[in-house]
Scaffold this motif. Structure first.
Motif, mmCIF file in Angstrom:
data_model
loop_
_atom_site.group_PDB
_atom_site.id
_atom_site.type_symbol
_atom_site.label_atom_id
_atom_site.label_comp_id
_atom_site.label_asym_id
_atom_site.label_seq_id
_atom_site.Cartn_x
_atom_site.Cartn_y
_atom_site.Cartn_z
ATOM 1 N N LEU A 1 -4.298 -8.252 -3.871
ATOM 2 C CA LEU A 1 -3.706 -7.495 -5.129
ATOM 3 C C LEU A 1 -3.432 -5.962 -4.365
ATOM 4 O O LEU A 1 -2.273 -5.366 -4.877
ATOM 5 C CB LEU A 1 -4.894 -7.218 -5.872
ATOM 6 N N GLU A 2 -4.159 -5.383 -3.739
ATOM 7 C CA GLU A 2 -4.042 -4.074 -2.914
ATOM 8 C C GLU A 2 -2.610 -4.298 -2.013
ATOM 9 O O GLU A 2 -1.961 -2.964 -2.082
ATOM 10 C CB GLU A 2 -4.843 -3.512 -2.071
ATOM 11 N N THR A 3 -2.512 -4.937 -1.318
ATOM 12 C CA THR A 3 -1.266 -4.961 -0.458
ATOM 13 C C THR A 3 -0.063 -5.176 -1.312
ATOM 14 O O THR A 3 1.012 -4.759 -1.059
ATOM 15 C CB THR A 3 -1.473 -6.227 0.543
ATOM 16 N N ALA A 4 -0.384 -6.181 -2.446
ATOM 17 C CA ALA A 4 1.025 -6.281 -3.413
ATOM 18 C C ALA A 4 1.417 -4.880 -3.865
ATOM 19 O O ALA A 4 2.418 -4.546 -4.003
ATOM 20 C CB ALA A 4 0.752 -7.490 -4.354
ATOM 21 N N LYS A 5 0.332 -4.001 -4.298
ATOM 22 C CA LYS A 5 0.707 -2.986 -5.099
ATOM 23 C C LYS A 5 1.405 -1.893 -3.843
ATOM 24 O O LYS A 5 2.196 -1.222 -4.220
ATOM 25 C CB LYS A 5 -0.558 -2.228 -5.501
ATOM 26 N N ARG A 6 0.623 -1.812 -2.885
ATOM 27 C CA ARG A 6 1.154 -1.121 -1.804
ATOM 28 C C ARG A 6 2.822 -1.509 -1.289
ATOM 29 O O ARG A 6 3.618 -0.645 -0.915
ATOM 30 C CB ARG A 6 0.456 -1.174 -0.616
ATOM 31 N N THR A 7 3.340 -2.846 -1.318
ATOM 32 C CA THR A 7 4.337 -3.369 -0.974
ATOM 33 C C THR A 7 5.242 -2.788 -1.889
ATOM 34 O O THR A 7 6.385 -2.383 -1.760
ATOM 35 C CB THR A 7 4.281 -4.878 -0.896
ATOM 36 N N VAL A 8 5.094 -2.869 -3.324
ATOM 37 C CA VAL A 8 5.913 -2.491 -4.265
ATOM 38 C C VAL A 8 6.016 -0.972 -4.120
ATOM 39 O O VAL A 8 7.308 -0.375 -4.476
ATOM 40 C CB VAL A 8 5.481 -2.926 -5.676
ATOM 41 N N ASP A 9 4.942 -0.204 -3.870
ATOM 42 C CA ASP A 9 5.204 1.370 -3.643
ATOM 43 C C ASP A 9 6.170 1.356 -2.442
ATOM 44 O O ASP A 9 6.975 2.488 -2.424
ATOM 45 C CB ASP A 9 3.809 1.828 -3.235
ATOM 46 N N PHE A 10 5.799 0.954 -1.409
ATOM 47 C CA PHE A 10 6.840 0.966 -0.321
ATOM 48 C C PHE A 10 8.378 0.762 -0.528
ATOM 49 O O PHE A 10 9.409 1.465 -0.434
ATOM 50 C CB PHE A 10 6.489 -0.004 0.816
ATOM 51 N N ILE A 11 8.562 -0.571 -1.368
ATOM 52 C CA ILE A 11 9.902 -0.737 -1.632
ATOM 53 C C ILE A 11 10.576 0.443 -2.678
ATOM 54 O O ILE A 11 11.688 0.651 -2.275
ATOM 55 C CB ILE A 11 9.940 -2.000 -2.481
ATOM 56 N N TYR B 1 2.490 -11.797 3.917
ATOM 57 C CA TYR B 1 1.681 -11.653 2.933
ATOM 58 C C TYR B 1 0.587 -10.541 3.211
ATOM 59 O O TYR B 1 -0.107 -10.050 2.561
ATOM 60 C CB TYR B 1 0.798 -13.017 2.820
ATOM 61 N N ASP B 2 0.542 -10.098 4.660
ATOM 62 C CA ASP B 2 -0.530 -9.148 5.104
ATOM 63 C C ASP B 2 0.029 -7.753 4.939
ATOM 64 O O ASP B 2 -0.593 -6.849 5.580
ATOM 65 C CB ASP B 2 -0.905 -9.444 6.446
ATOM 66 N N GLY B 3 1.348 -7.580 4.474
ATOM 67 C CA GLY B 3 1.802 -6.184 4.561
ATOM 68 C C GLY B 3 2.550 -5.720 5.560
ATOM 69 O O GLY B 3 3.187 -4.707 5.824
ATOM 70 N N ASN B 4 2.502 -6.704 6.562
ATOM 71 C CA ASN B 4 3.395 -6.335 7.599
ATOM 72 C C ASN B 4 4.815 -6.469 7.254
ATOM 73 O O ASN B 4 5.460 -7.512 6.740
ATOM 74 C CB ASN B 4 3.230 -7.280 9.040
ATOM 75 N N ILE B 5 5.966 -5.473 8.091
ATOM 76 C CA ILE B 5 7.426 -5.561 7.517
ATOM 77 C C ILE B 5 8.215 -6.189 8.809
ATOM 78 O O ILE B 5 7.851 -5.716 9.862
ATOM 79 C CB ILE B 5 7.895 -4.281 7.228
ATOM 80 N N PHE B 6 9.071 -7.023 8.492
ATOM 81 C CA PHE B 6 9.974 -7.392 9.452
ATOM 82 C C PHE B 6 11.110 -7.110 9.053
ATOM 83 O O PHE B 6 11.797 -7.138 7.941
ATOM 84 C CB PHE B 6 9.678 -9.104 9.540
ATOM 85 N N VAL B 7 12.185 -7.662 10.057
ATOM 86 C CA VAL B 7 13.668 -7.252 9.983
ATOM 87 C C VAL B 7 14.215 -8.062 9.071
ATOM 88 O O VAL B 7 15.309 -7.890 8.461
ATOM 89 C CB VAL B 7 14.193 -6.972 11.489
ATOM 90 N N VAL C 1 7.948 -9.235 18.126
ATOM 91 C CA VAL C 1 9.075 -8.344 18.543
ATOM 92 C C VAL C 1 9.802 -7.733 17.463
ATOM 93 O O VAL C 1 10.249 -6.552 17.475
ATOM 94 C CB VAL C 1 9.946 -8.812 19.635
ATOM 95 N N PHE C 2 9.818 -8.588 16.247
ATOM 96 C CA PHE C 2 10.846 -8.002 15.008
ATOM 97 C C PHE C 2 9.939 -7.472 13.953
ATOM 98 O O PHE C 2 10.421 -7.233 12.767
ATOM 99 C CB PHE C 2 11.616 -9.124 14.677
ATOM 100 N N LYS C 3 8.736 -7.052 14.133
ATOM 101 C CA LYS C 3 7.856 -6.404 13.239
ATOM 102 C C LYS C 3 8.324 -4.875 13.297
ATOM 103 O O LYS C 3 8.409 -4.286 14.393
ATOM 104 C CB LYS C 3 6.440 -6.544 13.327
ATOM 105 N N VAL C 4 8.611 -4.187 12.175
ATOM 106 C CA VAL C 4 9.195 -2.862 12.269
ATOM 107 C C VAL C 4 8.138 -1.870 11.263
ATOM 108 O O VAL C 4 8.387 -0.708 11.231
ATOM 109 C CB VAL C 4 10.340 -2.626 11.672
ATOM 110 N N GLY C 5 6.881 -2.294 11.083
ATOM 111 C CA GLY C 5 6.077 -1.428 10.340
ATOM 112 C C GLY C 5 5.038 -2.176 9.473
ATOM 113 O O GLY C 5 4.811 -3.416 9.430
ATOM 114 N N HIS C 6 4.385 -1.426 8.424
ATOM 115 C CA HIS C 6 3.461 -2.027 7.664
ATOM 116 C C HIS C 6 3.739 -1.161 6.316
ATOM 117 O O HIS C 6 4.297 -0.083 6.244
ATOM 118 C CB HIS C 6 2.112 -1.557 8.164
#
Lengths: 509, 160, 179
Positions: free
Chosen positions: A130-140, A371-377, A391-396
């Motif tokens: 849940l926490e990662t989901a909230k943080r993902t929406v915040d990032f978006i 699912y773990d909050g890592n962001i990919f290209v 190599v294609f991870k660009v953040g969290h």
């Protein structure tokens, strides 16, 4: 001979008159094009005259060449700038509009070509919490594009249903507060769908897409249930049911469900049947997509894969079948890849297809959240990471957007996918209509910049564009294509009339 | 290509002339082939002496020849890419800069929600509480190790 | 006249093109490319393009003569196959020379357009209209209503610092293309 054409031996080139152009021998005629998307089909004699500087002012061919920027002395800079600005409008977009959220890797199917490296349904450690989901929406919502499209992917997203609902509602609340335009989409195999979930999705205006590889014989070969069993019937059942619900309640303004197929070796002998299944379901289009050997698909490529030539034959034969259905009046079903390419070729516009942009839409147009909050290209980039290479991870999702936007990998991909930096593309007549995928080339050729003379990606796209241009020469096929392009615009115009992504208010009876 | 093979070491050796190829191309070719081979290069004045040691379990003469051949092709690829890149540098700079700069946006393009708005905070807190409750009620509690038994064929609902 | 011209062209080509060296035993073909005639870009370009089916190694220097050795990937090639390859490579070389000359001639134009396009004001977009002859009055008025809604939304977008509609609603292509 290489993939680019060679000049006929009887031509003595005289080039001082010529503007920037690339040419291609199409077998019996020639195609010329330039960076700005203008093109001309020339008979061999006319091509020879063009390349030997023999076209004189006053001739109709001279006028055609001049209008399209092929003559240096008649370069209309204003017109070319306008054309180029329109063609490349996506370069002005402020950030990604498509956000693909993998809410779980768990799945109840075992699709042979799955990119997602799914795990069995008991592995809840791969659920987005849940926490990662909230943080993902915040990032978006920290990304700058006015339009946000959230697409739920997996595994099977319905296996993490509470988080799907949370992300939808939280995003809708944030969209309301910020005045952003929000679209929410769910990609599901439908094998876990039920009435309660469907009611919720309709109430919250979440559009639905599924995978349908064609008739049962193909679909089951590609997409068996985990542990055995059929998956095709559920797809058909729910597609028909959702269509019925939409048609019975038009006031709700809900979307018709979409479906996508993936081409595997099992598909190659069943092109017309695949089309017939889509047509029988009332689908307005079928997307004949090639499979990319990325992630798990790469490991089983010898079982499910095919050569570029095999795919191109399948594509052309099936496209011919679809065009025949249209010309005979039996159906108006469209082929999606064609409309994408034709939007670039005929209309000189960007169809919003990330892989066919220069630079490509990775991060700039679309972005994938694990699912773990890592962001990919991209989703493919996420798959490469799942095989052990990050190599294609660009953040969290806890990082600021600026750090993702300026990540070295983001920049490297932008540079690698800019067609002007690609050796073969530079001189290819299909350059203004094509694209380059660094992730594909990294997986296939160990290099983000690739080696195009031996690239299957290039061979397929070049082949598809050859097919498109050849088909455009046939008046009957051209008429069908023109109709598709018109309908495609109407679809976008009509979908904009609704306000997607917000809950439907029940109207008083 | 003038190749010398050492089949015991699964390696192939050849010369890369400095007057023809750049060191950058050499390094990039080595990087690109790094999944398949270890590359060793010694500076011999007018050329590099390059040794490729195959990483595959088995590598005979045909495999080593192919490795050396792909290495040479990658050298050509990189050298030509430098030429094309330099030629189109200004255009590529404009395109990439525009795309990256636009995508990044700035403060003024991001409309932020007032996160301290009490009403909004209340909505979010309720939503999270409700979702957490649903997760606890409906989602599988046990996290299986690898090798956990698979669900029976035809099992419909994995959430119960 | 045409025959004489052909002869002159052949002579010119003969002067600049050195005979390729075939080594049927090794299965290789070596072409010494005169860089004064072709240019480094064209020489590298032709070598690059044939790397799909051949292993390509280079020698010589980058100012005068580039030596390009082709070795078909499939294994040892016959003399006939190597001769055919020599003709193909020559065609690639000649074509690459033409391509690079066009590119050099027009680089300033391409750069100029790229610069101006990058800072050009985005076009105002109007949504599409379907083929009107096939619509009923009811359908047409519904489409008009939808279009009006979209147009006002676009106008609102353009007043802010918003980006163009990512769904790509544009001027009708019939308006632009029908004569």
């Amino acid at each position: 001979m290489s993939r680019l054409s060679t000049l006929p031996r009887d031509i003595e080139p005289k080039l001082s008159q010529l503007g920037a152009l690339n040419f291609r021998d199409m077998g019996g005629w020639f195609l010329i094009s330039n960076d700005w998307g203008h093109w001309l089909m020339l008979e061999p004699a006319d091509f020879k005259r063009v390349m030997s500087g023999a076209v004189k002012e006053g001739e109709p061919l001279y006028t055609e060449l001049a209008q399209r920027g092929f003559l240096r002395e008649r370069t209309d800079f204003d017109a070319l700038v306008k054309t180029e600005a329109r063609r490349t409008q996506f370069r002005r977009f402020t950030g990604p509009s498509l956000h693909m959220i993998v809410v779980t890797l768990r799945c109840n199917l075992a699709c042979h070509y799955c990119h997602s490296s799914v795990v069995d349904p008991t592995r809840t450690d791969t659920d987005m919490d849940l926490e990662t989901a909230k943080r993902t929406v915040d990032f978006i919502f920290d990304t700058p594009n006015e339009t946000i499209c959230i697409e739920f992917q997996g595994g099977e997203p319905l296996l993490n249903w509470p988080v799907v609902k949370f992300v939808t509602e939280y995003a809708q609340a944030k969209a309301k507060g910020t005045g952003r335009r929000l679209i929410v989409t769910l990609v599901s195999n439908f094998n876990l769908m039920d009435e309660e979930k469907l009611d919720w999705l309709i109430d919250h205006h979440v559009s639905i897409c599924t995978s349908l590889d064609g008739p049962a014989v193909v679909h089951e070969a590609n997409r068996p249930r985990l542990g055995g069993g059929a998956s095709h019937a559920a797809v058909i059942k729910w597609l028909r049911y959702i269509q019925k619900r939409v048609q019975e309640q038009p006031e709700r303004g809900y979307y018709l469900p979409g479906a996508l197929m993936t081409t595997t070796r099992a598909s190659l002998a069943h092109g017309p049947e695949i089309v017939d299944v889509y047509d029988s379901l009332g689908m307005d289009q079928v997307f004949l997509r090639p499979l990319s050997p990325i992630g798990y698909a790469k490991r089983v490529w010898h079982d499910i894969g095919y050569s570029p030539a095999e795919f191109l034959k399948f594509y052309e034969d099936t496209l011919d079948y679809i065009v025949d259905l249209n010309t005979s009046g039996k159906s108006t079903i469209m082929e999606r890849f064609s409309t994408v390419l034709l939007t670039k070729i005929v209309k000189g516009e960007d169809p919003g297809f990330m892989d066919l942009r220069s630079p490509a839409g990775a991060v700039l147009g679309c972005i994938a959240y694990n699912y773990d909050g890592n962001i990919f290209v991209s989703d493919e980039g996420r798959m490469v990471a799942h095989q052990g290479d990050p190599v294609f991870k660009v953040g969290h999702v806890r990082d600021p957007w600026e750090s993702v936007a300026s990540h070295p990998t983001t920049r490297a991909l932008a540079l690698a996918s800019t067609m002007d930096s690609q050796p073969q593309c530079m001189h290819c007549a299909h350059k203004p209509f094509c694209g380059f995928d660094p992730v594909f080339h990294y997986e296939m050729q160990d290099s983000m910049t690739g080696r195009l003379p031996s690239s299957p990606w290039c061979e397929i796209r070049m082949g598809l564009l050859d097919i498109m241009f050849k088909k455009l020469r046939d008046p009957k096929t051209r008429a069908v294509f023109d109709a598709w392009l018109t309908r495609d615009e109407c679809r976008w115009a009509e979908s904009d009339a609704h306000e997607p992504g917000t809950p439907i208010q029940e109207t008083a009876a | 290509m003038k190749l010398s093979y050492d089949l015991d070491d699964k390696s192939v050796e050849f010369r890369v002339p400095k007057g023809t190829y750049s060191e950058d191309a050499l390094r990039l070719a080595a990087q690109v082939l790094s999944r398949r081979a270890e590359t060793y290069a010694s500076d011999e004045g007018k050329h590099w002496e390059v040794v490729l040691e195959a990483k595959a379990a088995k590598a005979g003469k045909p495999e080593l020849r192919a490795l050396a051949g792909e290495f040479h092709n990658e050298l050509v690829n990189q050298e030509y890419r430098f030429v094309v890149g330099a030629f189109n540098r200004n255009i590529t700079d404009i395109v990439v800069t525009q795309a990256l700069y636009s995508a990044r946006g700035d403060e003024s393009t991001v409309k932020r929600r007032d996160e301290d708005d009490p009403e909004f905070k209340k909505t979010v807190a309720e939503l999270m509480k409700r979702t957490q409750g649903e997760i606890e009620r409906t989602m599988p509690k046990k996290i299986a190790d690898k090798g956990a038994p698979l669900p029976a064929a035809g099992a419909e609902d994995f959430n119960s | 006249m045409a025959k004489a011209k052909k002869k002159a062209v052949k002579k010119a080509v003969k002067k600049t093109a050195k005979k390729p060296k075939l080594d049927a035993k090794a299965g290789t073909l070596t072409v010494d490319v005169d860089l004064k005639t072709y240019g480094l870009e064209a020489a590298l370009g032709a070598a690059y393009l044939v790397t799909d089916l051949n292993f390509v190694s280079l020698g010589g220097d980058r100012k005068k003569t580039l030596s390009v050795t082709l070795e078909p990937k499939s294994g040892k090639a016959t003399a006939a196959a190597l001769n055919k390859l020599a003709a193909q490579f020559q065609a690639e070389l000649d074509t690459a020379k033409v391509r690079w000359e066009i590119s050099r001639n027009n680089l300033p134009v391409r750069e100029h357009v790229a610069k101006l396009a990058a800072v050009a004001k985005p076009e105002a977009q109007a949504p599409a209209r379907p083929n009107e002859t096939k619509l009923t009055d009811e359908q047409q008025s519904e489409i008009d209503r939808l279009i009006a809604e979209v147009e006002s939304e676009i106008a609102e977008m353009n007043q802010t610092k918003a980006v163009p509609d990512p769904k790509g609603i544009r001027d009708s292509w019939e308006k632009k293309n029908l004569k």
